[in-house]
Design an enzyme around this catalytic site. Structure first.
Site, PDB file in Angstrom:
ATOM      1  N   GLY A 203       0.813  -1.203   0.000  1.00 30.27           N
ATOM      2  CA  GLY A 203       0.000   0.000   0.000  1.00 30.27           C
ATOM      3  C   GLY A 203       0.846   1.253   0.000  1.00 30.27           C
ATOM      4  O   GLY A 203       2.038   1.234   0.354  1.00 30.27           O
TER       5      GLY A 203
ATOM      6  N   THR B 117      -0.100   7.932   2.917  1.00 32.89           N
ATOM      7  CA  THR B 117      -0.233   9.330   2.492  1.00 32.89           C
ATOM      8  C   THR B 117      -0.030  10.352   3.602  1.00 32.89           C
ATOM      9  O   THR B 117      -0.174  11.545   3.360  1.00 32.89           O
ATOM     10  CB  THR B 117      -1.624   9.575   1.878  1.00 32.89           C
ATOM     11  OG1 THR B 117      -2.626   9.390   2.888  1.00 32.89           O
ATOM     12  CG2 THR B 117      -1.882   8.641   0.708  1.00 32.89           C
TER      13      THR B 117
ATOM     14  N   ASP C  52      -3.663   4.465   1.507  1.00 33.51           N
ATOM     15  CA  ASP C  52      -4.012   4.555   2.931  1.00 33.51           C
ATOM     16  C   ASP C  52      -3.987   6.002   3.389  1.00 33.51           C
ATOM     17  O   ASP C  52      -2.996   6.714   3.221  1.00 33.51           O
ATOM     18  CB  ASP C  52      -3.014   3.741   3.758  1.00 33.51           C
ATOM     19  CG  ASP C  52      -3.330   3.790   5.244  1.00 33.51           C
ATOM     20  OD1 ASP C  52      -4.095   2.927   5.714  1.00 33.51           O
ATOM     21  OD2 ASP C  52      -2.825   4.710   5.935  1.00 33.51           O
TER      22      ASP C  52
ATOM     23  N   LYS D 112      -9.776   6.152   8.337  1.00 35.30           N
ATOM     24  CA  LYS D 112      -9.829   5.761   9.747  1.00 35.30           C
ATOM     25  C   LYS D 112     -10.728   6.699  10.548  1.00 35.30           C
ATOM     26  O   LYS D 112     -10.782   7.906  10.291  1.00 35.30           O
ATOM     27  CB  LYS D 112      -8.415   5.770  10.340  1.00 35.30           C
ATOM     28  CG  LYS D 112      -7.427   4.939   9.536  1.00 35.30           C
ATOM     29  CD  LYS D 112      -6.012   5.049  10.071  1.00 35.30           C
ATOM     30  CE  LYS D 112      -5.025   4.364   9.134  1.00 35.30           C
ATOM     31  NZ  LYS D 112      -4.687   5.198   7.966  1.00 35.30           N
TER      32      LYS D 112
ATOM     33  N   HIS E 115      -9.067   4.178  14.449  1.00 33.42           N
ATOM     34  CA  HIS E 115      -7.675   4.635  14.376  1.00 33.42           C
ATOM     35  C   HIS E 115      -6.879   4.300  15.641  1.00 33.42           C
ATOM     36  O   HIS E 115      -5.732   3.852  15.565  1.00 33.42           O
ATOM     37  CB  HIS E 115      -7.643   6.144  14.119  1.00 33.42           C
ATOM     38  CG  HIS E 115      -6.380   6.612  13.474  1.00 33.42           C
ATOM     39  ND1 HIS E 115      -6.316   7.745  12.694  1.00 33.42           N
ATOM     40  CD2 HIS E 115      -5.113   6.126  13.492  1.00 33.42           C
ATOM     41  CE1 HIS E 115      -5.080   7.910  12.253  1.00 33.42           C
ATOM     42  NE2 HIS E 115      -4.332   6.935  12.735  1.00 33.42           N
TER      43      HIS E 115
ATOM     44  N   GLN F 228      -3.909  -2.486  11.895  1.00 34.62           N
ATOM     45  CA  GLN F 228      -2.797  -1.714  11.346  1.00 34.62           C
ATOM     46  C   GLN F 228      -1.960  -1.156  12.499  1.00 34.62           C
ATOM     47  O   GLN F 228      -2.473  -0.428  13.347  1.00 34.62           O
ATOM     48  CB  GLN F 228      -3.317  -0.575  10.466  1.00 34.62           C
ATOM     49  CG  GLN F 228      -2.211   0.184   9.758  1.00 34.62           C
ATOM     50  CD  GLN F 228      -2.711   1.349   8.922  1.00 34.62           C
ATOM     51  OE1 GLN F 228      -2.308   2.489   9.119  1.00 34.62           O
ATOM     52  NE2 GLN F 228      -3.610   1.077   7.978  1.00 34.62           N
TER      53      GLN F 228
ATOM     54  N   GLY G 231      10.883   2.675   8.947  1.00 30.89           N
ATOM     55  CA  GLY G 231      11.348   3.578   9.997  1.00 30.89           C
ATOM     56  C   GLY G 231      10.491   4.820   9.937  1.00 30.89           C
ATOM     57  O   GLY G 231       9.294   4.745   9.654  1.00 30.89           O
TER      58      GLY G 231
ATOM     59  N   ILE H 192       9.100   6.137  -4.832  1.00 34.44           N
ATOM     60  CA  ILE H 192       7.762   5.558  -5.013  1.00 34.44           C
ATOM     61  C   ILE H 192       7.804   4.454  -6.060  1.00 34.44           C
ATOM     62  O   ILE H 192       7.316   3.338  -5.850  1.00 34.44           O
ATOM     63  CB  ILE H 192       6.745   6.644  -5.417  1.00 34.44           C
ATOM     64  CG1 ILE H 192       6.487   7.604  -4.249  1.00 34.44           C
ATOM     65  CG2 ILE H 192       5.424   5.999  -5.874  1.00 34.44           C
ATOM     66  CD1 ILE H 192       5.662   8.820  -4.625  1.00 34.44           C
TER      67      ILE H 192
END
Length: 380
Positions: free
Chosen positions: A20, A23, A50, A84, A117, A190, A220, A277
């Site tokens: 995924g 963002t 996401d 979320k 969330h 998540q 990280g 990306i």
């Protein structure tokens, strides 16, 4: 099928792409940075996007998705979009309005995945961290099982195809799973997960319950994030990770992402750099040996990059519902934090009572709050 579109089946029958695009961007970043990066991600081949109400960028993410649909690059059904439910919307009557607010910002008819969330509740209000006149953040007393029932109704209404949770530990997941009248299990959890925090116990628990673990902060964390300790170790500079990258002729980031996929973890790759990306999609072009997987398992140090002060508040609030030993909170005091995902899973609350004062940062709207904690022992 193109391997970059690889998916895993969720426990409700839907499918989630295993890679995924995250963002989240710091509040000081220009909004068009998220817009352009999301466009690039979709063009490059990401189909799992996401975001969250809390990220305050859903207008830009929605515009990016709609623009690529209009260009014929993708169809709506090609995109798996996650958002979320923020902590101020936990009251059952606010869950659907919270989702509808996100849908309005996105200008989409539904989301593919809707997550709670954080397993904590804050007083309803317009602010992310509602406070009183003294500046203290106000927690709300909400049974998360009632919140989950409202999430189930969002699924029934077709506003969310799948529902799940985020930042839950084993005990909190069991609270939902053991809820009388449960109609839909969480499809995923998540959490922060990377080689320095591999969440092995939580992963095993989720697999045993047919719940997918989704990893955020998988590379990280970027140092511009105000909630990250600038002195913390840089994951992608780890000598073992770098040596393995040299061996496979890949980047350390690709090694970290591939590690998660081979463990059965759905992984979010966050970068707003176009080169990175596109590069991250190379994760499907190679495989790590079982020996190297064991080496990477050995990197675990139980280090969190995301400031756990919110997790601390979470533990305090759920203490009364979850019967957690307050002595287990000691692991949250050091900074930087070295924690275990299941450190709070201890029974027998004893006679500890938490007293705390949480003040929102004077920095950006979504900066992590500043915490002043006082715990005293009382006889009940």
């Amino acid at each position: 099928m193109d391997p970059k579109y690889q998916c895993v089946k969720l426990n409700d029958g839907h499918f989630i792409p295993v890679l995924g695009f995250g963002t989240y961007a710091p509040p000081e970043d220009p909004k068009n940075k998220t817009l352009e990066a999301t466009k690039v991600a979709i063009e490059a081949g990401f189909r799992h996007i996401d975001s969250a109400y809390f990220y305050n960028n859903e207008e830009e993410v929605g515009l990016a998705i709609r623009s690529k649909i209009a260009e014929g690059i993708v169809k709506r059904e090609d995109i798996f979009y996650t958002t979320k439910l923020w902590c101020t919307f936990h009251r059952p009557e606010l869950v659907r309005p919270g989702l509808e607010t996100s849908l309005k910002r996105l200008q989409l008819d539904y989301v593919d995945l809707y997550l709670i969330h954080f397993p904590m509740s804050l007083k309803p209000g317009q602010k992310f961290y509602p406070g009183n006149e003294q500046g203290n953040v106000l927690p709300d007393t909400v049974d998360l099982r009632a919140t989950w029932e409202a999430m189930e109704k969002c699924k029934d209404a077709g506003l969310a195809k799948s529902i799940g949770v985020s930042n839950f530990n084993c005990r909190q997941l069991e609270m939902i799973l053991n809820k009388p009248g449960l109609r839909y299990k969480p499809v995923c959890n998540q959490v922060e997960c990377h080689p320095y925090l591999n969440q092995s116990k939580l992963l095993d628990f989720c697999k045993s319950k047919d719940i997918v673990l989704v990893a955020y902060c998988a590379l990280g964390s970027q140092r511009e994030n105000q909630c990250v300790d600038p002195s913390s170790l840089v994951l992608l500079s780890d000598p073992v990770l770098c040596a393995m990258a040299e061996k496979y002729k890949r980047t350390p980031a690709l090694i970290a992402l591939r590690y998660q996929l081979q463990r059965g973890v759905v992984v979010l790759a966050k970068s707003f750099n176009e080169k990175h990306i596109r590069e991250n999609l190379q994760v499907f072009e190679f495989q790590l040996s079982s020996e190297d997987m064991k080496v990477l398992d050995g990197l675990n140090r139980n280090i969190r990059y995301i400031d756990a002060k919110l997790f601390f508040l979470t533990t305090l609030i759920i203490h009364f519902l979850m019967n957690i030993d307050m002595e287990a909170l000691a692991w949250l005091l050091p900074d930087p934090l070295h924690v275990d995902s299941d450190a709070a899973d201890i029974s027998d609350a004893g006679d500890w009572t938490p007293h705390f004062c949480l003040k929102p940062s004077c920095l950006a709207a979504h900066a992590q709050p500043q915490l002043s904690l006082h715990i005293r022992k009382e006889r009940h």
